[in-house]
Structure formats: structure tokens, C-alpha cells
Write a protein that holds these residues in place. Structure first.
Motif, PDB file in Angstrom:
ATOM      1  N   ASN A  10       0.786  -1.240   0.000  1.00 55.64           N
ATOM      2  CA  ASN A  10       0.000   0.000   0.000  1.00 55.64           C
ATOM      3  C   ASN A  10       0.814   1.284   0.000  1.00 55.64           C
ATOM      4  N   GLU A  72      -9.545   1.365  -0.402  1.00 53.46           N
ATOM      5  CA  GLU A  72      -8.864   0.362  -1.231  1.00 53.46           C
ATOM      6  C   GLU A  72      -7.615  -0.176  -0.550  1.00 53.46           C
ATOM      7  N   ASN A  73      -6.956   0.620   0.297  1.00 52.74           N
ATOM      8  CA  ASN A  73      -5.772   0.142   1.007  1.00 52.74           C
ATOM      9  C   ASN A  73      -6.128  -0.916   2.044  1.00 52.74           C
ATOM     10  N   GLU A  75      -8.513  -3.124   1.703  1.00 54.09           N
ATOM     11  CA  GLU A  75      -8.733  -4.352   0.935  1.00 54.09           C
ATOM     12  C   GLU A  75      -7.412  -4.948   0.457  1.00 54.09           C
ATOM     13  N   VAL A  76      -6.489  -4.100  -0.009  1.00 52.13           N
ATOM     14  CA  VAL A  76      -5.177  -4.562  -0.471  1.00 52.13           C
ATOM     15  C   VAL A  76      -4.409  -5.200   0.681  1.00 52.13           C
ATOM     16  N   GLN A  78      -5.646  -6.432   3.505  1.00 50.82           N
ATOM     17  CA  GLN A  78      -6.333  -7.645   3.948  1.00 50.82           C
ATOM     18  C   GLN A  78      -5.896  -8.837   3.104  1.00 50.82           C
ATOM     19  N   LYS A  79      -5.874  -8.673   1.775  1.00 50.48           N
ATOM     20  CA  LYS A  79      -5.420  -9.747   0.887  1.00 50.48           C
ATOM     21  C   LYS A  79      -3.956 -10.096   1.156  1.00 50.48           C
ATOM     22  N   TYR A  80      -3.150  -9.061   1.334  1.00 52.40           N
ATOM     23  CA  TYR A  80      -1.706  -9.258   1.576  1.00 52.40           C
ATOM     24  C   TYR A  80      -1.480 -10.115   2.823  1.00 52.40           C
ATOM     25  N   GLN A  82      -3.627 -12.093   4.379  1.00 50.56           N
ATOM     26  CA  GLN A  82      -4.177 -13.438   4.202  1.00 50.56           C
ATOM     27  C   GLN A  82      -3.214 -14.326   3.448  1.00 50.56           C
ATOM     28  N   GLU A  83      -2.492 -13.781   2.485  1.00 50.34           N
ATOM     29  CA  GLU A  83      -1.536 -14.563   1.712  1.00 50.34           C
ATOM     30  C   GLU A  83      -0.287 -14.922   2.526  1.00 50.34           C
ATOM     31  N   LYS A  86      -0.754 -17.846   5.230  1.00 46.42           N
ATOM     32  CA  LYS A  86      -1.149 -19.199   4.808  1.00 46.42           C
ATOM     33  C   LYS A  86      -0.061 -20.192   5.061  1.00 46.42           C
TER      34      LYS A  86
END
Length: 86
Positions: A10, A72-73, A75-76, A78-80, A82-83, A86
Motif C-alpha cells: 500500500n 482500497e488500502n 482491501e489490499v 487484507q489480501k496481503y 491473508q496470503e 497461509k
């Protein structure tokens, strides 16, 4: 480790506070933070965002707090996260 190797999507990190090491770092300049030690990292970005990361005190998980004016940051990031967990 939350202290090494994070490449946030971000923005550029301009300051890092490591409350366990009691340090605040801007570029090559390191200052002492005069607060009780705590397993918390706080990242400050050039766009005004901040991300604070700490372990849960009761469960085997990380807590991530994002402060931003840009939806949008969130959401970005959150995805980051989560990856990377894992």
C-alpha cells in the motif's frame, strides 16, 4: 517474524516502531522509544497509513490494525496478510 521481510503493497514505509526493542527507525536514524516493552510493531507509510501488528495475548494468531483514509488500502492489505499467513 513481524520484524523482518515485510513488503507492504500500500505504500512506502517511512518509519518503523519496534516496541519490543524500544526503537523507532526513520531511514538509517534509530531513536529510543521510552515506553514499556511490548511485542508490537508499528509501520508508518508515506501516504499517511499506519499498520500495527501484535500477537494475540490469548490465541495463536496475529492482530493487525490498519489506519487509512483509503478504503482500497484496507482491501489490499487484507489480501496481503491473508496470503502471508497461509
Amino acid at each position: 517474524s513481524i520484524r523482518k521481510g515485510l513488503d507492504f503493497p500500500n505504500g512506502k514505509v517511512v518509519k518503523t516502531n519496534d516496541y519490543l526493542a524500544s526503537t523507532s527507525k526513520v531511514g538509517d536514524k534509530v531513536e529510543v522509544i521510552d515506553l514499556p516493552k511490548s511485542n508490537v510493531m508499528k509501520y508508518y507509510f508515506d501516504n499517511g497509513d499506519t499498520v500495527t501488528i501484535r500477537p494475540s495475548g490469548t490465541e495463536p494468531k496475529l492482530k493487525v490494525y490498519v489506519l487509512t483514509k483509503h478504503q482500497e488500502n484496507i482491501e489490499v492489505l487484507q489480501k496481503y496478510f491473508q496470503e502471508i499467513v497461509k
